[in-house]
Design a protein around this motif. Structure first.
Motif, PDB file in Angstrom:
ATOM      1  N   LEU A  14       0.836  -1.208   0.000  1.00 36.15           N
ATOM      2  CA  LEU A  14       0.000   0.000   0.000  1.00 36.15           C
ATOM      3  C   LEU A  14       0.868   1.254   0.000  1.00 36.15           C
ATOM      4  O   LEU A  14       0.616   2.200  -0.753  1.00 36.15           O
ATOM      5  N   PHE A  15       1.896   1.266   0.852  1.00 30.60           N
ATOM      6  CA  PHE A  15       2.793   2.419   0.907  1.00 30.60           C
ATOM      7  C   PHE A  15       3.505   2.635  -0.427  1.00 30.60           C
ATOM      8  O   PHE A  15       3.613   3.762  -0.917  1.00 30.60           O
ATOM      9  N   ARG A  19       3.138   5.981  -2.949  1.00 28.88           N
ATOM     10  CA  ARG A  19       4.344   6.737  -2.633  1.00 28.88           C
ATOM     11  C   ARG A  19       4.293   8.192  -3.106  1.00 28.88           C
ATOM     12  O   ARG A  19       4.820   9.075  -2.432  1.00 28.88           O
ATOM     13  N   GLU A  20       3.653   8.465  -4.241  1.00 28.13           N
ATOM     14  CA  GLU A  20       3.625   9.847  -4.722  1.00 28.13           C
ATOM     15  C   GLU A  20       2.891  10.750  -3.740  1.00 28.13           C
ATOM     16  O   GLU A  20       3.332  11.865  -3.455  1.00 28.13           O
ATOM     17  N   ARG A  21       1.771  10.285  -3.189  1.00 26.68           N
ATOM     18  CA  ARG A  21       1.033  11.100  -2.221  1.00 26.68           C
ATOM     19  C   ARG A  21       1.814  11.219  -0.918  1.00 26.68           C
ATOM     20  O   ARG A  21       1.886  12.306  -0.332  1.00 26.68           O
ATOM     21  N   LEU A  22       2.406  10.132  -0.472  1.00 27.62           N
ATOM     22  CA  LEU A  22       3.176  10.180   0.767  1.00 27.62           C
ATOM     23  C   LEU A  22       4.397  11.076   0.633  1.00 27.62           C
ATOM     24  O   LEU A  22       4.757  11.796   1.562  1.00 27.62           O
ATOM     25  N   PHE A  23       5.043  11.059  -0.518  1.00 28.98           N
ATOM     26  CA  PHE A  23       6.236  11.878  -0.724  1.00 28.98           C
ATOM     27  C   PHE A  23       5.897  13.355  -0.885  1.00 28.98           C
ATOM     28  O   PHE A  23       6.781  14.205  -0.785  1.00 28.98           O
ATOM     29  N   SER A  24       4.650  13.680  -1.169  1.00 22.75           N
ATOM     30  CA  SER A  24       4.265  15.079  -1.348  1.00 22.75           C
ATOM     31  C   SER A  24       4.242  15.834  -0.022  1.00 22.75           C
ATOM     32  O   SER A  24       4.182  17.059   0.001  1.00 22.75           O
ATOM     33  N   ALA A  52      12.473   6.707   3.054  1.00 22.73           N
ATOM     34  CA  ALA A  52      13.652   5.945   2.639  1.00 22.73           C
ATOM     35  C   ALA A  52      13.307   4.471   2.468  1.00 22.73           C
ATOM     36  O   ALA A  52      13.780   3.812   1.538  1.00 22.73           O
ATOM     37  N   ALA A  53      12.477   3.943   3.372  1.00 18.34           N
ATOM     38  CA  ALA A  53      12.075   2.535   3.269  1.00 18.34           C
ATOM     39  C   ALA A  53      11.237   2.291   2.018  1.00 18.34           C
ATOM     40  O   ALA A  53      11.447   1.303   1.311  1.00 18.34           O
ATOM     41  N   ILE A  54      10.310   3.190   1.742  1.00 17.38           N
ATOM     42  CA  ILE A  54       9.451   3.019   0.565  1.00 17.38           C
ATOM     43  C   ILE A  54      10.282   2.983  -0.708  1.00 17.38           C
ATOM     44  O   ILE A  54      10.056   2.145  -1.588  1.00 17.38           O
ATOM     45  N   MET A  55      11.256   3.876  -0.822  1.00 14.78           N
ATOM     46  CA  MET A  55      12.100   3.883  -2.020  1.00 14.78           C
ATOM     47  C   MET A  55      12.911   2.596  -2.114  1.00 14.78           C
ATOM     48  O   MET A  55      13.096   2.041  -3.198  1.00 14.78           O
ATOM     49  N   GLY A  56      13.395   2.106  -0.971  1.00 20.73           N
ATOM     50  CA  GLY A  56      14.158   0.864  -0.983  1.00 20.73           C
ATOM     51  C   GLY A  56      13.325  -0.325  -1.400  1.00 20.73           C
ATOM     52  O   GLY A  56      13.788  -1.204  -2.137  1.00 20.73           O
ATOM     53  N   TRP A  57      12.075  -0.392  -0.940  1.00 25.48           N
ATOM     54  CA  TRP A  57      11.186  -1.489  -1.344  1.00 25.48           C
ATOM     55  C   TRP A  57      10.786  -1.366  -2.811  1.00 25.48           C
ATOM     56  O   TRP A  57      10.758  -2.350  -3.529  1.00 25.48           O
ATOM     57  N   HIS A  58      10.540  -0.146  -3.243  1.00 26.87           N
ATOM     58  CA  HIS A  58      10.122   0.072  -4.637  1.00 26.87           C
ATOM     59  C   HIS A  58      11.248  -0.242  -5.608  1.00 26.87           C
ATOM     60  O   HIS A  58      11.044  -0.908  -6.632  1.00 26.87           O
ATOM     61  N   ASP A  59      12.450   0.244  -5.293  1.00 26.69           N
ATOM     62  CA  ASP A  59      13.591   0.065  -6.201  1.00 26.69           C
ATOM     63  C   ASP A  59      14.291  -1.279  -6.007  1.00 26.69           C
ATOM     64  O   ASP A  59      15.142  -1.644  -6.821  1.00 26.69           O
ATOM     65  N   GLY A  60      13.974  -1.986  -4.941  1.00 28.66           N
ATOM     66  CA  GLY A  60      14.493  -3.339  -4.753  1.00 28.66           C
ATOM     67  C   GLY A  60      15.726  -3.485  -3.899  1.00 28.66           C
ATOM     68  O   GLY A  60      16.130  -4.610  -3.589  1.00 28.66           O
ATOM     69  N   TRP A  74      10.304  -8.055   1.551  1.00 28.78           N
ATOM     70  CA  TRP A  74      10.610  -6.673   1.916  1.00 28.78           C
ATOM     71  C   TRP A  74      11.318  -6.662   3.266  1.00 28.78           C
ATOM     72  O   TRP A  74      10.796  -7.142   4.257  1.00 28.78           O
ATOM     73  N   VAL A  75      12.510  -6.091   3.319  1.00 30.41           N
ATOM     74  CA  VAL A  75      13.289  -6.038   4.555  1.00 30.41           C
ATOM     75  C   VAL A  75      12.792  -4.884   5.423  1.00 30.41           C
ATOM     76  O   VAL A  75      12.654  -3.759   4.950  1.00 30.41           O
TER      77      VAL A  75
END
Length: 203
Positions: A14-15, A19-24, A52-60, A74-75
């Motif tokens: 979900l996060f 991510r776009e709304r959360l990062f805004s 930082a966690a969301i970007m790490g999960w999204h980018d792998g 997901w770590v």
């Protein structure tokens, strides 16, 4: 481990999808969670910011193969020693749920997009420092100027989850196996030694 936790298996996708709304909103990017922790002995660590966690999960780069089914897990926690190589990580597989693996995690934690993107739980950065204080034998402690400290009002993790999706808030014992044992690594953060702990069990 607190009585309340998050259903990370549901929350992470979900996060990432939101991510776009959360990062805004900078305040939401800086939310910290009790069980979202990364660090290395002798090098520091802390509660990783949600952004930082969301970007790490999204980018792998905060993902590892699930030890049960080889899916992408997901770590959410990683700790270890860069000297001995001992380490472990915990996370959530979309198929298997909570997983824990003992392996070297130095490269995982010590990368520019992870290392340093952490703070103490409930971190609120100072936007404006208060006017300085001086001391004299005549007047005692006197504040120069009238500026007051202003901090960014980052919501606490429970407040954030209740506003975001209250159904993600669950009891910790509903997430982790009852027979878990603790795996811990000592870290030094800002001159203070803390212990990063996670619940662990043999596969």
């Amino acid at each position: 481990m607190p009585n309340d936790s998050i259903d990370w298996q549901r929350a992470i996708p979900l996060f990432v999808g939101d991510r776009e709304r959360l990062f805004s909103d900078k305040k939401l990017r800086l939310v910290t969670f009790p069980d979202l922790v990364f660090g290395l002995a002798y090098m520091g660590g802390g509660h990783l910011f949600l952004g930082a966690a969301i970007m790490g999960w999204h980018d792998g780069y905060l993902c590892r193969p699930c030890p049960k089914c080889e899916s992408k897990a997901w770590v959410t926690w990683a700790g270890g020693s860069p000297l001995s190589g001992a380490g472990a990580w915990s996370g959530y597989c979309p198929r298997c749920g909570y997983v824990h693996v003992r392996e070297r995690v130095t490269q995982l934690v010590d990368q520019p997009k992870v290392r340093g993107y952490w703070a103490s739980l409930g971190y609120q950065p100072v936007l404006q420092k208060a006017s300085p204080w001086i001391f004299s034998f005549v007047d005692g402690a006197v504040q120069q100027g009238n500026l007051q400290e202003i901090r960014l009002p980052v919501p606490g993790w429970e407040e954030f989850i209740r506003d975001y999706d209250a159904s993600l808030l669950v009891r910790a014992d509903e997430i982790l196996p009852q027979e878990d044992r603790s795996t811990s690594f000592g870290l030094t953060i800002r001159g203070k030694t803390i212990t990063l702990g996670t619940e662990a069990h043999d596969e």
